[in-house]
Design a protein around this motif. Structure first.
Motif, PDB file in Angstrom:
ATOM      1  N   THR A   1      -7.024 -15.924  -0.639  1.00 48.12           N
ATOM      2  CA  THR A   1      -8.201 -15.173  -1.253  1.00 48.12           C
ATOM      3  C   THR A   1      -8.617 -15.588  -2.412  1.00 48.12           C
ATOM      4  O   THR A   1      -7.725 -16.043  -3.323  1.00 48.12           O
ATOM      5  CB  THR A   1      -7.945 -13.572  -1.156  1.00 48.12           C
TER       6      THR A   1
ATOM      7  N   ALA B   1      -9.479 -13.527  -4.796  1.00 50.38           N
ATOM      8  CA  ALA B   1      -9.297 -12.228  -5.632  1.00 50.38           C
ATOM      9  C   ALA B   1      -8.225 -12.311  -6.324  1.00 50.38           C
ATOM     10  O   ALA B   1      -8.138 -11.425  -7.326  1.00 50.38           O
ATOM     11  CB  ALA B   1      -9.240 -11.037  -4.562  1.00 50.38           C
ATOM     12  N   ASN B   2      -7.197 -13.265  -6.269  1.00 47.36           N
ATOM     13  CA  ASN B   2      -5.850 -13.289  -7.304  1.00 47.36           C
ATOM     14  C   ASN B   2      -5.813 -14.625  -7.220  1.00 47.36           C
ATOM     15  O   ASN B   2      -6.122 -15.728  -6.204  1.00 47.36           O
ATOM     16  CB  ASN B   2      -5.058 -12.452  -6.671  1.00 47.36           C
TER      17      ASN B   2
ATOM     18  N   LYS C   1      -2.655 -12.077   0.213  1.00 43.09           N
ATOM     19  CA  LYS C   1      -3.271 -10.945   0.766  1.00 43.09           C
ATOM     20  C   LYS C   1      -1.995  -9.898   1.295  1.00 43.09           C
ATOM     21  O   LYS C   1      -0.915 -10.363   1.198  1.00 43.09           O
ATOM     22  CB  LYS C   1      -4.387 -11.168   1.935  1.00 43.09           C
TER      23      LYS C   1
ATOM     24  N   GLN D   1      -5.973  -7.936 -13.334  1.00 43.04           N
ATOM     25  CA  GLN D   1      -6.512  -6.726 -12.688  1.00 43.04           C
ATOM     26  C   GLN D   1      -7.271  -7.522 -11.412  1.00 43.04           C
ATOM     27  O   GLN D   1      -7.907  -8.482 -11.259  1.00 43.04           O
ATOM     28  CB  GLN D   1      -7.502  -6.058 -13.360  1.00 43.04           C
ATOM     29  N   ALA D   2      -6.887  -7.258 -10.200  1.00 38.83           N
ATOM     30  CA  ALA D   2      -7.389  -7.862  -9.090  1.00 38.83           C
ATOM     31  C   ALA D   2      -8.207  -6.732  -8.056  1.00 38.83           C
ATOM     32  O   ALA D   2      -7.566  -5.373  -7.935  1.00 38.83           O
ATOM     33  CB  ALA D   2      -6.183  -8.418  -8.187  1.00 38.83           C
ATOM     34  N   GLY D   3      -9.042  -7.083  -7.297  1.00 36.36           N
ATOM     35  CA  GLY D   3      -9.781  -6.278  -6.350  1.00 36.36           C
ATOM     36  C   GLY D   3      -8.844  -6.249  -5.126  1.00 36.36           C
ATOM     37  O   GLY D   3      -8.001  -6.835  -5.047  1.00 36.36           O
ATOM     38  N   PRO D   4      -9.403  -5.490  -4.063  1.00 40.76           N
ATOM     39  CA  PRO D   4      -8.796  -5.343  -2.971  1.00 40.76           C
ATOM     40  C   PRO D   4      -8.698  -6.614  -2.157  1.00 40.76           C
ATOM     41  O   PRO D   4      -9.632  -7.337  -2.324  1.00 40.76           O
ATOM     42  CB  PRO D   4      -9.439  -4.296  -2.134  1.00 40.76           C
ATOM     43  N   THR D   5      -7.881  -6.958  -1.285  1.00 39.41           N
ATOM     44  CA  THR D   5      -7.617  -8.277  -0.427  1.00 39.41           C
ATOM     45  C   THR D   5      -7.804  -7.781   1.120  1.00 39.41           C
ATOM     46  O   THR D   5      -7.411  -6.525   1.502  1.00 39.41           O
ATOM     47  CB  THR D   5      -6.658  -8.941  -0.550  1.00 39.41           C
TER      48      THR D   5
END
Length: 203
Positions: free
Chosen positions: A147, A149-150, A155, A48-52
Motif C-alpha cells: 500500500t 499509505a505507509n 496492511k 501518521q497514516a491513513g487507513p489501509t
C-alpha cells in the motif's frame, strides 16, 4: 558520517574502504553507553497514516449428505493480500486461526435456548466447537501488493480469515443444495438446519 558505510549483509558499520575495522550495532551501542553518549543513538519520528484496505478471496468445497443434512468441509482456499508481510509466519497464523473461527461459525457454533428462554448451550460440552479432526488443512495463499499509505507498504490481516470463511462455507452449502430447490439455510449449517431446509424445499 558521510564516510561511514553500513554492510547490511554482515550487519556491521565501517569507514569506507576499511571493512576490517568495523563494528556491529551492538558494539557501537556498547561503546556509546560506556562513554555516556547513548542519547546520540536515539531518534524520534512522528508518522501518521491513513487507513489501509487488505483484500482477498476465500473458496470452500463441501459435501452434503442430503439424507442426514451433515456437511463436511472438503477443501478451503484462502487468498489474502495484506501488503508487505513483515512477519509471514504470524500472518499465516492469523489466517489459519481466522479461518477456523469462520468455519466454526458457519458449520457448528449455535447458542440454543429452551422454550422458557433458558440457555441450554452454556458449557463447552453442549456448545458445538470443531476440533482439528473436523477441519481440513486449508490452503493459505499470500499475495503482497504494498500500500502507498505507509512506508512499509503493510496492511492489516487480523480479521481476514474470519471475514472470508463464513460466507465462503455458507455459499458452498447453498450451491450444493441448489439442485434440491434450497435457497436459504440458517446458520450454522449443521445437520438439523440443513435437513429442515431440504424438507421445506421438498414440501
Amino acid at each position: 558520517p558521510a564516510d561511514i558505510v553500513l554492510d547490511e549483509a554482515a550487519g556491521r558499520l565501517h569507514v569506507a574502504g576499511s571493512p576490517a575495522t568495523g563494528m556491529s550495532w551492538a558494539e557501537l551501542a556498547g561503546r556509546a553507553a560506556a562513554d555516556g553518549r547513548s542519547d546520540e543513538l536515539q531518534a524520534e519520528h512522528e508518522f501518521q497514516a491513513g487507513p489501509t484496505f487488505p483484500f482477498g478471496a476465500h473458496v470452500a468445497v463441501v459435501e452434503v449428505d442430503t439424507e442426514t443434512g451433515r456437511v463436511e468441509l472438503q477443501r478451503f482456499v484462502a487468498v489474502d493480500d495484506a501488503g508487505t508481510l513483515i512477519n509471514p509466519i504470524v500472518a499465516q497464523g492469523q489466517i489459519h486461526g481466522g479461518v477456523a473461527t469462520g468455519v466454526a461459525q458457519a458449520l457448528y457454533e449455535d447458542f440454543v435456548y429452551d422454550e422458557d428462554g433458558t440457555p441450554v448451550t452454556s458449557t463447552f460440552l453442549s456448545y458445538a466447537l470443531p476440533s482439528a479432526a473436523e477441519l481440513p488443512s486449508w490452503e493459505a495463499i499470500e499475495m503482497e501488493t504494498p500500500t502507498p499509505a505507509n512506508a512499509l507498504g503493510a496492511k492489516g490481516i487480523g480479521e481476514s480469515g474470519t471475514i472470508g470463511a463464513t460466507p465462503a462455507v455458507h455459499n458452498a452449502v447453498l450451491d450444493a443444495l441448489a439442485p434440491y430447490g434450497v435457497r436459504h439455510v440458517d446458520l450454522p449449517c449443521n445437520g438439523e438446519n440443513v435437513w429442515r431446509a431440504l424438507r421445506e424445499a421438498q414440501g
